[in-house]
Motif scaffolding. Structure first.
Motif, PDB file in Angstrom:
ATOM      1  N   GLY A 197      32.890 153.023  68.844  1.00 56.29           N
ATOM      2  CA  GLY A 197      34.182 152.615  69.375  1.00 56.29           C
ATOM      3  C   GLY A 197      35.262 153.638  69.112  1.00 56.29           C
ATOM      4  O   GLY A 197      36.091 153.929  69.975  1.00 56.29           O
ATOM      5  N   GLU A 198      35.265 154.207  67.912  1.00 61.00           N
ATOM      6  CA  GLU A 198      36.271 155.205  67.568  1.00 61.00           C
ATOM      7  C   GLU A 198      36.094 156.482  68.381  1.00 61.00           C
ATOM      8  O   GLU A 198      37.072 157.104  68.804  1.00 61.00           O
ATOM      9  N   ALA A 199      34.836 156.887  68.602  1.00 56.80           N
ATOM     10  CA  ALA A 199      34.585 158.114  69.353  1.00 56.80           C
ATOM     11  C   ALA A 199      35.068 157.990  70.797  1.00 56.80           C
ATOM     12  O   ALA A 199      35.591 158.950  71.374  1.00 56.80           O
ATOM     13  N   SER A 200      34.904 156.816  71.368  1.00 61.33           N
ATOM     14  CA  SER A 200      35.301 156.625  72.764  1.00 61.33           C
ATOM     15  C   SER A 200      36.779 156.248  72.898  1.00 61.33           C
ATOM     16  O   SER A 200      37.365 156.450  73.958  1.00 61.33           O
ATOM     17  N   GLY A 201      37.370 155.697  71.826  1.00 61.46           N
ATOM     18  CA  GLY A 201      38.725 155.181  71.935  1.00 61.46           C
ATOM     19  C   GLY A 201      38.807 153.990  72.873  1.00 61.46           C
ATOM     20  O   GLY A 201      39.820 153.780  73.544  1.00 61.46           O
ATOM     21  N   ARG A 202      37.740 153.185  72.888  1.00 59.59           N
ATOM     22  CA  ARG A 202      37.637 152.119  73.881  1.00 59.59           C
ATOM     23  C   ARG A 202      38.452 150.881  73.473  1.00 59.59           C
ATOM     24  O   ARG A 202      38.159 150.246  72.474  1.00 59.59           O
ATOM     25  N   PRO A 203      39.473 150.504  74.251  1.00 56.85           N
ATOM     26  CA  PRO A 203      40.182 149.264  73.958  1.00 56.85           C
ATOM     27  C   PRO A 203      39.250 148.063  74.026  1.00 56.85           C
ATOM     28  O   PRO A 203      38.353 147.990  74.879  1.00 56.85           O
ATOM     29  N   GLY A 204      39.447 147.119  73.115  1.00 58.30           N
ATOM     30  CA  GLY A 204      38.648 145.902  73.105  1.00 58.30           C
ATOM     31  C   GLY A 204      37.383 145.973  72.289  1.00 58.30           C
ATOM     32  O   GLY A 204      36.734 144.946  72.069  1.00 58.30           O
ATOM     33  N   TRP A 205      37.017 147.138  71.794  1.00 65.15           N
ATOM     34  CA  TRP A 205      35.744 147.324  71.086  1.00 65.15           C
ATOM     35  C   TRP A 205      35.901 146.810  69.646  1.00 65.15           C
ATOM     36  O   TRP A 205      36.214 147.543  68.735  1.00 65.15           O
ATOM     37  N   VAL A 206      35.664 145.524  69.450  1.00 63.84           N
ATOM     38  CA  VAL A 206      35.863 144.925  68.136  1.00 63.84           C
ATOM     39  C   VAL A 206      34.558 144.891  67.351  1.00 63.84           C
ATOM     40  O   VAL A 206      33.468 144.788  67.908  1.00 63.84           O
ATOM     41  N   GLY A 207      34.689 144.968  66.045  1.00 65.36           N
ATOM     42  CA  GLY A 207      33.559 144.741  65.162  1.00 65.36           C
ATOM     43  C   GLY A 207      33.517 143.283  64.744  1.00 65.36           C
ATOM     44  O   GLY A 207      34.341 142.463  65.159  1.00 65.36           O
ATOM     45  N   ARG A 208      32.559 142.968  63.912  1.00 68.50           N
ATOM     46  CA  ARG A 208      32.443 141.617  63.368  1.00 68.50           C
ATOM     47  C   ARG A 208      33.191 141.614  62.039  1.00 68.50           C
ATOM     48  O   ARG A 208      32.668 142.019  61.004  1.00 68.50           O
ATOM     49  N   GLU A 209      34.447 141.160  62.091  1.00 62.69           N
ATOM     50  CA  GLU A 209      35.372 141.388  60.984  1.00 62.69           C
ATOM     51  C   GLU A 209      35.248 140.375  59.854  1.00 62.69           C
ATOM     52  O   GLU A 209      35.755 140.609  58.763  1.00 62.69           O
ATOM     53  N   THR A 210      34.624 139.235  60.091  1.00 59.48           N
ATOM     54  CA  THR A 210      34.528 138.233  59.038  1.00 59.48           C
ATOM     55  C   THR A 210      33.087 138.091  58.574  1.00 59.48           C
ATOM     56  O   THR A 210      32.149 138.353  59.331  1.00 59.48           O
ATOM     57  N   PRO A 211      32.864 137.644  57.335  1.00 63.31           N
ATOM     58  CA  PRO A 211      31.498 137.400  56.861  1.00 63.31           C
ATOM     59  C   PRO A 211      30.765 136.377  57.718  1.00 63.31           C
ATOM     60  O   PRO A 211      29.545 136.491  57.922  1.00 63.31           O
ATOM     61  N   GLU A 212      31.503 135.398  58.241  1.00 64.59           N
ATOM     62  CA  GLU A 212      30.874 134.378  59.080  1.00 64.59           C
ATOM     63  C   GLU A 212      30.348 134.984  60.378  1.00 64.59           C
ATOM     64  O   GLU A 212      29.240 134.648  60.823  1.00 64.59           O
ATOM     65  N   GLN A 213      31.118 135.861  60.984  1.00 64.25           N
ATOM     66  CA  GLN A 213      30.660 136.517  62.209  1.00 64.25           C
ATOM     67  C   GLN A 213      29.420 137.375  61.946  1.00 64.25           C
ATOM     68  O   GLN A 213      28.458 137.375  62.727  1.00 64.25           O
ATOM     69  N   GLU A 214      29.459 138.119  60.856  1.00 63.52           N
ATOM     70  CA  GLU A 214      28.341 139.003  60.528  1.00 63.52           C
ATOM     71  C   GLU A 214      27.069 138.197  60.281  1.00 63.52           C
ATOM     72  O   GLU A 214      25.985 138.549  60.768  1.00 63.52           O
ATOM     73  N   ALA A 215      27.183 137.108  59.534  1.00 67.93           N
ATOM     74  CA  ALA A 215      26.006 136.289  59.243  1.00 67.93           C
ATOM     75  C   ALA A 215      25.449 135.666  60.516  1.00 67.93           C
ATOM     76  O   ALA A 215      24.226 135.614  60.716  1.00 67.93           O
ATOM     77  N   THR A 216      26.319 135.193  61.396  1.00 70.41           N
ATOM     78  CA  THR A 216      25.868 134.588  62.650  1.00 70.41           C
ATOM     79  C   THR A 216      25.170 135.609  63.525  1.00 70.41           C
ATOM     80  O   THR A 216      24.141 135.320  64.149  1.00 70.41           O
ATOM     81  N   PHE A 217      25.724 136.816  63.577  1.00 70.84           N
ATOM     82  CA  PHE A 217      25.131 137.851  64.418  1.00 70.84           C
ATOM     83  C   PHE A 217      23.699 138.167  64.010  1.00 70.84           C
ATOM     84  O   PHE A 217      22.830 138.374  64.857  1.00 70.84           O
ATOM     85  N   TRP A 218      23.443 138.192  62.714  1.00 67.16           N
ATOM     86  CA  TRP A 218      22.121 138.576  62.237  1.00 67.16           C
ATOM     87  C   TRP A 218      21.147 137.406  62.133  1.00 67.16           C
ATOM     88  O   TRP A 218      19.960 137.610  61.878  1.00 67.16           O
ATOM     89  N   ALA A 219      21.623 136.196  62.308  1.00 64.43           N
ATOM     90  CA  ALA A 219      20.705 135.054  62.279  1.00 64.43           C
ATOM     91  C   ALA A 219      19.705 135.185  63.429  1.00 64.43           C
ATOM     92  O   ALA A 219      20.071 135.536  64.549  1.00 64.43           O
ATOM     93  N   ASP A 220      18.457 134.885  63.143  1.00 60.19           N
ATOM     94  CA  ASP A 220      17.411 135.038  64.162  1.00 60.19           C
ATOM     95  C   ASP A 220      16.465 133.839  64.134  1.00 60.19           C
ATOM     96  O   ASP A 220      15.263 133.980  63.939  1.00 60.19           O
ATOM     97  N   PRO A 221      17.002 132.618  64.324  1.00 58.50           N
ATOM     98  CA  PRO A 221      16.148 131.431  64.246  1.00 58.50           C
ATOM     99  C   PRO A 221      15.133 131.396  65.379  1.00 58.50           C
ATOM    100  O   PRO A 221      15.428 131.782  66.517  1.00 58.50           O
ATOM    101  N   GLU A 222      13.966 130.922  65.059  1.00 56.06           N
ATOM    102  CA  GLU A 222      12.886 130.899  66.047  1.00 56.06           C
ATOM    103  C   GLU A 222      13.246 130.046  67.254  1.00 56.06           C
ATOM    104  O   GLU A 222      12.869 130.362  68.384  1.00 56.06           O
ATOM    105  N   PHE A 223      14.012 128.953  67.041  1.00 60.65           N
ATOM    106  CA  PHE A 223      14.317 128.063  68.171  1.00 60.65           C
ATOM    107  C   PHE A 223      15.234 128.706  69.203  1.00 60.65           C
ATOM    108  O   PHE A 223      15.358 128.203  70.321  1.00 60.65           O
TER     109      PHE A 223
END
Length: 429
Positions: A197-223
């Protein structure tokens, strides 16, 4: 804020998780059970999660002394992600990522959504979050509340071994393919995503700023896999430095004609076009796979430039990020502009009268800007939704419905608002 009788806004807490998940399943239907939904990380921060309770007759309890017992039921909710460093053209500012907006289907058309939006806007202003952003499940709803479609995304279905243009230094990269886990790859993915995101200077390119977002992103439930394999990752490196990754699942099929698998990408990022070349060259030549199905991508993503024949990838473009200016002078003064500008905007805003009126916007090209209230005549008339659409620099203000009051003022303003890189948000649930 007008709510129907026997309704009230309530701050939600972890003790009400199951109610929240049940209401969300009413708003956004899912085949998953409540037990399954409760077993995965919850993406929201509770202090930003607000509901509406309704007092209803409790038919499960016998009447006492002729009085009908009452109960309280959660019938609507909304939340927002706290983006303290949301990228806008040439700068970053605090923004609210509106999400999980839902009303129980039995309680629609009672003004609950309007009350929640008023609450959301008031909180944004109190927290100095100058803009609110969202992905729109129903675009028609949010346009009514002053949001404008500020970015687009493209989805591709890339055939196996699709020809791509040569790029210098692409062959200097090495590649590894592994099972993807947060423990092994969380820091790498976050770092490369940020650098991309920094290299491109792309507006809107957000990271996962909270621990809750990060944990949800990496969850991989089989269902949630739909019968596919667990999450995998392709990492491209140069001299040991990770410079790109793709998170994916392979969906395998073998009809009578032979293998017919699909590489289903969840997220892809690269810091430059050479790393992107190495990454896409790998993704499009995986054994037994006949195509690559992309997630949402920026319309000018590296792969759209690399493909020799992008038409063969069956591009499908839809809206991506919607933006609402909650504090007009703060939002306009905190971004940067592509040209010098001195213009008076006549802004209309039917929901936030603090934004309405004439505003003088002065800016130096790629430098600081100011936006102050004025009694001077307007050069351009614009609704707050038009400003939201143009705010990230992708949509032209000249095509959003803005009105020109002085000659050439709209062209000058639209040119100043545009940005060299298309706006895009890769993750906002």
């Amino acid at each position: 804020m007008n709510l129907p009788a026997n309704h009230r806004l309530v701050q939600l807490t972890p003790e009400r998780l199951r109610e929240v998940l049940d209401l969300d399943a009413w708003s956004f239907p899912t085949a998953a059970s409540l037990d399954q939904l409760e077993s995965v990380p919850f993406p929201l921060t509770w202090d930003r999660t607000v509901g509406i309770d309704a007092e209803l007759p409790d038919e499960s309890v016998p009447p006492a002394d002729g009085a009908v017992p009452r109960r309280r039921e959660l019938v609507a909710l909304h939340s927002s992600y706290p983006y303290g460093q949301f990228p806008v053209p040439g700068a970053r500012l605090a923004a609210a990522g509106l999400t999980w907006v839902g009303v129980h289907p039995g309680h629609r058309r009672r003004g609950l959504l309007r009350a929640m939006m008023e609450h959301h806007f008031a909180r944004c202003r109190a927290d100095d979050e100058a803009i609110s952003v969202l992905f729109a499940a129903d675009p028609g709803i949010y346009a009514r509340f002053g949001y404008g479609a500020a970015a687009s995304e493209v989805h591709l279905l890339i055939p196996r071994a699709a020809p791509i243009h040569a790029v210098p230094d692409a062959d200097q990269h090495t590649l590894r393919v592994e099972h993807a886990t947060r423990a092994a790859h969380g820091a790498l993915v976050a770092d490369v995503h940020r650098r991309a995101g920094e290299a491109s200077g792309r507006p809107g390119w957000v990271g996962r700023e909270t621990p809750e977002q990060e944990a949800t992103f990496w969850a991989d439930p089989e269902f949630e896999r739909g019968g596919a394999e667990d999450l995998r990752i392709v990492v491209v490196e140069r001299d040991g430095d990770p410079r790109g990754y793709a998170l994916l699942r392979r969906e395998f099929a073998w009809p009578g004609t032979g293998p017919d698998g699909t590489v289903a990408l969840r997220e892809v990022a690269a810091v430059d076009i050479a790393a992107a070349h190495a990454l896409w060259g790998s993704l499009t030549t995986m054994d037994l796979m006949e195509r690559v199905r992309t997630p949402r991508l920026a319309t000018d993503d590296f792969v759209t430039r690399l493909l020799v024949n992008p038409r063969k990838a069956d591009p499908h473009v839809v809206d991506n990020l919607w933006v609402r200016l909650v504090d007009v002078p703060a939002a306009l003064s905190r971004r940067r502009y592509a040209t010098d500008l001195d213009i008076v905007l006549a802004v209309t805003d039917h929901h936030l009268p603090q934004n309405a009126g004439h505003w003088r916007l002065r800016a130096r090209a790629f430098g600081e800007a100011t936006c102050t209230r004025t009694d001077d005549p307007a050069d351009v008339g614009v609704d707050v939704a038009n400003l939201g659409a143009a705010y990230l620099g992708s949509a032209s203000l000249a095509t959003t419905g803005a009105q020109e009051h002085t000659p050439n003022s709209l062209a000058r303003t639209a040119t100043a608002f545009r940005w060299p890189v298309e706006a895009f948000c890769s993750w906002l649930w």
